[in-house]
Design a protein around this motif. Structure first.
Motif, PDB file in Angstrom:
ATOM      1  N   ILE A   1      17.515  -6.605   8.622  1.00 41.61           N
ATOM      2  CA  ILE A   1      17.277  -7.819   7.837  1.00 41.61           C
ATOM      3  C   ILE A   1      16.370  -7.457   6.673  1.00 41.61           C
ATOM      4  CG2 ILE A   1      16.254 -10.129   7.864  1.00 41.61           C
ATOM      5  CD1 ILE A   1      17.012 -10.258  10.825  1.00 41.61           C
ATOM      6  N   SER A   2      16.712  -7.954   5.495  1.00 41.24           N
ATOM      7  CA  SER A   2      15.948  -7.666   4.282  1.00 41.24           C
ATOM      8  C   SER A   2      14.826  -8.674   4.103  1.00 41.24           C
ATOM      9  CB  SER A   2      16.856  -7.676   3.051  1.00 41.24           C
ATOM     10  OG  SER A   2      17.868  -6.697   3.169  1.00 41.24           O
ATOM     11  N   VAL A   3      13.698  -8.191   3.607  1.00 42.19           N
ATOM     12  CA  VAL A   3      12.548  -9.032   3.263  1.00 42.19           C
ATOM     13  C   VAL A   3      12.135  -8.674   1.840  1.00 42.19           C
ATOM     14  CG1 VAL A   3      10.199  -9.719   3.854  1.00 42.19           C
ATOM     15  CG2 VAL A   3      11.800  -9.107   5.666  1.00 42.19           C
ATOM     16  N   SER A   4      12.069  -9.681   0.973  1.00 41.67           N
ATOM     17  CA  SER A   4      11.786  -9.460  -0.452  1.00 41.67           C
ATOM     18  C   SER A   4      10.342  -9.822  -0.763  1.00 41.67           C
ATOM     19  CB  SER A   4      12.733 -10.289  -1.328  1.00 41.67           C
ATOM     20  OG  SER A   4      14.074  -9.926  -1.094  1.00 41.67           O
ATOM     21  N   PHE A   5       9.713  -8.990  -1.611  1.00 44.23           N
ATOM     22  CA  PHE A   5       8.336  -9.200  -2.062  1.00 44.23           C
ATOM     23  C   PHE A   5       8.338  -9.193  -3.586  1.00 44.23           C
ATOM     24  CE2 PHE A   5       8.165  -7.090   2.016  1.00 44.23           C
ATOM     25  CZ  PHE A   5       7.215  -7.808   2.718  1.00 44.23           C
ATOM     26  N   ALA A   6       7.780 -10.248  -4.172  1.00 46.23           N
ATOM     27  CA  ALA A   6       7.675 -10.366  -5.628  1.00 46.23           C
ATOM     28  C   ALA A   6       6.246 -10.054  -6.048  1.00 46.23           C
ATOM     29  CB  ALA A   6       8.078 -11.765  -6.085  1.00 46.23           C
ATOM     30  N   PHE A   7       6.094  -9.213  -7.086  1.00 49.86           N
ATOM     31  CA  PHE A   7       4.782  -8.797  -7.567  1.00 49.86           C
ATOM     32  C   PHE A   7       4.525  -9.397  -8.943  1.00 49.86           C
ATOM     33  CE2 PHE A   7       5.895  -5.605  -4.466  1.00 49.86           C
ATOM     34  CZ  PHE A   7       4.703  -5.374  -3.799  1.00 49.86           C
ATOM     35  N   PHE A   8       3.243  -9.744  -9.172  1.00 48.13           N
ATOM     36  CA  PHE A   8       2.827 -10.367 -10.426  1.00 48.13           C
ATOM     37  C   PHE A   8       1.575  -9.656 -10.928  1.00 48.13           C
ATOM     38  CE2 PHE A   8       4.857 -13.421  -7.686  1.00 48.13           C
ATOM     39  CZ  PHE A   8       5.797 -14.034  -8.498  1.00 48.13           C
ATOM     40  N   GLN A   9       1.470  -9.584 -12.255  1.00 48.65           N
ATOM     41  CA  GLN A   9       0.310  -9.009 -12.941  1.00 48.65           C
ATOM     42  C   GLN A   9       0.029  -7.586 -12.439  1.00 48.65           C
ATOM     43  OE1 GLN A   9      -3.049 -11.609 -12.884  1.00 48.65           O
ATOM     44  NE2 GLN A   9      -1.978 -13.310 -13.876  1.00 48.65           N
ATOM     45  N   GLN A  10       1.032  -6.726 -12.614  1.00 51.26           N
ATOM     46  CA  GLN A  10       0.927  -5.308 -12.284  1.00 51.26           C
ATOM     47  C   GLN A  10       0.539  -5.065 -10.824  1.00 51.26           C
ATOM     48  OE1 GLN A  10       1.876  -2.928 -14.376  1.00 51.26           O
ATOM     49  NE2 GLN A  10       2.363  -4.525 -15.903  1.00 51.26           N
TER      50      GLN A  10
ATOM     51  N   MET B   1       8.255 -13.047 -12.280  1.00 49.77           N
ATOM     52  CA  MET B   1       7.747 -11.870 -11.568  1.00 49.77           C
ATOM     53  C   MET B   1       7.943 -10.622 -12.436  1.00 49.77           C
ATOM     54  SD  MET B   1      10.680 -11.154  -8.700  1.00 49.77           S
ATOM     55  CE  MET B   1      12.351 -10.651  -9.188  1.00 49.77           C
ATOM     56  N   GLU B   2       7.141  -9.603 -12.134  1.00 50.17           N
ATOM     57  CA  GLU B   2       7.200  -8.345 -12.870  1.00 50.17           C
ATOM     58  C   GLU B   2       7.890  -7.238 -12.078  1.00 50.17           C
ATOM     59  OE1 GLU B   2       3.267  -7.372 -13.989  1.00 50.17           O
ATOM     60  OE2 GLU B   2       2.987  -9.153 -15.248  1.00 50.17           O
ATOM     61  N   GLY B   3       7.958  -7.374 -10.779  1.00 52.52           N
ATOM     62  CA  GLY B   3       8.609  -6.364  -9.945  1.00 52.52           C
ATOM     63  C   GLY B   3       9.046  -6.966  -8.624  1.00 52.52           C
ATOM     64  N   LEU B   4      10.018  -6.302  -7.986  1.00 58.34           N
ATOM     65  CA  LEU B   4      10.569  -6.784  -6.718  1.00 58.34           C
ATOM     66  C   LEU B   4      10.729  -5.596  -5.772  1.00 58.34           C
ATOM     67  CD1 LEU B   4      11.805  -9.238  -5.173  1.00 58.34           C
ATOM     68  CD2 LEU B   4      14.026  -8.503  -6.021  1.00 58.34           C
ATOM     69  N   LEU B   5      10.288  -5.775  -4.540  1.00 54.74           N
ATOM     70  CA  LEU B   5      10.418  -4.764  -3.497  1.00 54.74           C
ATOM     71  C   LEU B   5      11.183  -5.373  -2.333  1.00 54.74           C
ATOM     72  CD1 LEU B   5       9.639  -1.922  -2.397  1.00 54.74           C
ATOM     73  CD2 LEU B   5       7.609  -3.010  -1.398  1.00 54.74           C
ATOM     74  N   VAL B   6      12.306  -4.741  -1.959  1.00 55.62           N
ATOM     75  CA  VAL B   6      13.161  -5.218  -0.863  1.00 55.62           C
ATOM     76  C   VAL B   6      13.127  -4.178   0.241  1.00 55.62           C
ATOM     77  CG1 VAL B   6      15.461  -5.959  -0.178  1.00 55.62           C
ATOM     78  CG2 VAL B   6      14.640  -6.449  -2.489  1.00 55.62           C
ATOM     79  N   ILE B   7      12.690  -4.581   1.432  1.00 58.58           N
ATOM     80  CA  ILE B   7      12.604  -3.702   2.598  1.00 58.58           C
ATOM     81  C   ILE B   7      13.536  -4.244   3.664  1.00 58.58           C
ATOM     82  CG2 ILE B   7      11.117  -2.737   4.393  1.00 58.58           C
ATOM     83  CD1 ILE B   7       8.776  -2.992   2.504  1.00 58.58           C
ATOM     84  N   ALA B   8      14.498  -3.438   4.101  1.00 56.56           N
ATOM     85  CA  ALA B   8      15.407  -3.786   5.203  1.00 56.56           C
ATOM     86  C   ALA B   8      14.895  -3.114   6.463  1.00 56.56           C
ATOM     87  CB  ALA B   8      16.832  -3.350   4.893  1.00 56.56           C
ATOM     88  N   MET B   9      14.662  -3.902   7.508  1.00 56.67           N
ATOM     89  CA  MET B   9      14.042  -3.401   8.725  1.00 56.67           C
ATOM     90  C   MET B   9      14.617  -4.145   9.918  1.00 56.67           C
ATOM     91  SD  MET B   9       9.951  -3.384   9.616  1.00 56.67           S
ATOM     92  CE  MET B   9       9.543  -2.439   8.172  1.00 56.67           C
ATOM     93  N   ASN B  10      14.588  -3.528  11.079  1.00 51.73           N
ATOM     94  CA  ASN B  10      14.990  -4.191  12.312  1.00 51.73           C
ATOM     95  C   ASN B  10      13.755  -4.533  13.138  1.00 51.73           C
ATOM     96  OD1 ASN B  10      14.195  -1.736  13.377  1.00 51.73           O
ATOM     97  ND2 ASN B  10      16.291  -0.998  13.685  1.00 51.73           N
ATOM     98  N   LYS B  11      13.973  -5.183  14.282  1.00 54.59           N
ATOM     99  CA  LYS B  11      12.845  -5.628  15.095  1.00 54.59           C
ATOM    100  C   LYS B  11      12.111  -4.474  15.767  1.00 54.59           C
ATOM    101  CE  LYS B  11      15.451  -6.494  19.340  1.00 54.59           C
ATOM    102  NZ  LYS B  11      15.784  -7.511  20.365  1.00 54.59           N
ATOM    103  N   HIS B  12      12.709  -3.279  15.783  1.00 49.74           N
ATOM    104  CA  HIS B  12      12.041  -2.102  16.349  1.00 49.74           C
ATOM    105  C   HIS B  12      11.147  -1.412  15.327  1.00 49.74           C
ATOM    106  CE1 HIS B  12      14.760  -2.664  19.691  1.00 49.74           C
ATOM    107  NE2 HIS B  12      15.810  -2.536  18.884  1.00 49.74           N
ATOM    108  N   ARG B  13      10.935  -2.037  14.173  1.00 47.04           N
ATOM    109  CA  ARG B  13      10.090  -1.533  13.085  1.00 47.04           C
ATOM    110  C   ARG B  13      10.653  -0.245  12.490  1.00 47.04           C
ATOM    111  NH1 ARG B  13       3.788  -2.601  14.999  1.00 47.04           N
ATOM    112  NH2 ARG B  13       4.016  -4.859  15.324  1.00 47.04           N
TER     113      ARG B  13
END
Length: 397
Positions: free
Chosen positions: A192-201, A217-229
């Motif tokens: 499952i993907s989780v998106s993080f939006a970054f602001f002001q560098q 937003m200035e940047g986006l980080l998408v991390i796909a992970m399962n429940k087993h980390r």
């Protein structure tokens, strides 16, 4: 058609709110929007609502020839479509940068992570295998499409059932659902993907950004992970430089969110399985309200009510007294239950009726004059001139 851009005032207002740790919909920094999963009547069909973002996923299968490099493995095909119905910025039959990014991220999230057994899709090695098609349609765009697409795709794959087959020599027989029960896919884990939006560098970050937050937003980080980390894929866009501590912090937050979403998906699958077994309401019939044709519901919006009484009393005390108008007349009461406010002008309703009656009488008098003239014309004697008498010829004397 291009989407309507944000004005400078809206952009500054959003950035100022993010600096004060506030969001327009009342969420906290790490909060997800309300997630809802609805299944259809057929296996492999689901609709995911992430706030106002709505995504529909449909899984189908067919027999096809395998790849030459992997003759004993099935084929997984993913496709994401952005229709103009979802947003005016999307154009039909045209690949945009966002569409290419969604397709690549979804393919990397499902195929590269090997979330289910591909060898179980083999029917005859080197000749026939099952080809699984995952079609995702975006119905409404309100930000964070990647998370909604990944949740819809893995939920539809977990809900899907392929037909049972029997092999006699080189002949393959596909059985219907009435003949034999369909077979579910062998799902190892749920990326499952989780998106993080970054602001002001990178000074501020938000989880699950909506459409307006994605525009500033200035940047986006998408991390796909399962429940087993286990991290299945990671992608950064926007050209922003992130530190190692920021990425580790995002991975810890993603592990918590992934476990919550996975638990919600499993509960939804169990409820649908129980409803189908008990022959109860399942699919879209389950989402309909009971004993109602239509239902309009609004979510409660948090409103700050601190110091309301003090602020109201202060405004009232500082307000100027209303000016007394001179010459104001009191209402005139002509009869019981009748009041008149104004300068006391008499009603003109009766006068209008009298004028209409006078006009009707004048029209009747004109009609009578016309009839009298016509009767006079009929009674007048017609005098024949001498020239007319000469033209008369007497045939019989």
């Amino acid at each position: 058609m291009k989407d309507t851009p944000l004005s400078n005032c809206e952009r500054q207002f959003l950035l100022k709110a993010i600096e004060e740790r506030k969001r327009l919909d009342g969420r906290e920094t790490y909060d997800y929007r309300h997630l809802r999963i609805t299944f259809g009547m057929d296996y492999g069909f689901c609709v995911v609502d992430l706030g106002k973002t709505k995504v529909m996923s449909q899984v189908s299968c067919e027999l096809a020839a395998p790849k030459e490099t992997r003759p004993s493995e099935g084929i997984l095909f993913t496709n994401v479509e952005l229709s103009p119905m979802a947003s005016p910025a999307f154009e039909a039959n045209r690949q945009s940068e966002l569409l290419v990014k969604l397709n690549r991220q979804l393919e990397r999230c499902l195929r590269t992570s090997k979330c289910f057994d591909m060898e179980s899709l083999c029917v005859i090695s080197g000749e026939k295998v099952w080809r699984i098609n995952v079609d995702v349609h975006v119905l409404n765009h309100d930000g964070n499409l990647m998370d909604a697409v990944s949740i819809a795709a893995i939920t539809a794959l977990s809900h899907f059932r392929r037909p049972e087959v029997s092999i006699q020599g080189r002949e393959v027989t596909v059985h219907t659902a009435e003949e034999r029960d369909p077979v579910p896919l062998s799902i190892y884990h749920m990326p499952i993907s989780v998106s993080f939006a970054f602001f002001q560098q990178g000074a501020y970050l938000l989880v699950d950004p909506n459409d307006r937050e994605e525009r500033v937003m200035e940047g986006l980080l998408v991390i796909a992970m399962n429940k087993h980390r286990e991290i299945c894929s990671i992608q950064s866009s926007g050209g922003i430089m992130l530190l190692k501590d920021q990425v580790l912090r995002c991975s810890k937050i993603a592990s918590v969110k992934v476990s919550e979403v996975t638990e919600l998906i499993q509960k939804a699958l169990e409820n649908d399985k129980r409803a189908r077994k008990d022959r109860g309401k399942f699919g879209f019939a389950e989402s309909l309200p009971k004993e109602r044709i239509t239902a309009l519901k609004t979510k409660e919006a948090p409103v700050e009510m601190t110091d309301v009484q003090e602020t109201a009393s202060e405004i009232i005390s500082n307000a100027e007294a209303p000016l007394k108008t001179q010459g104001a007349r009191s209402p005139v009461v002509h009869a019981v239950g009748v009041g008149q406010v104004g300068e006391g002008v008499s009603s003109t309703w009766r006068l209008e009726e009298e004028e209409e009656e006078d006009e009707d009488e004048e029209e009747e008098g004109e009609m009578e004059d016309m009839t009298d003239k016509e009767t006079q014309r009929k009674d007048d004697v017609v005098v024949i001139s001498d020239s007319e008498e000469e033209d008369v010829v007497m045939l019989n004397q």
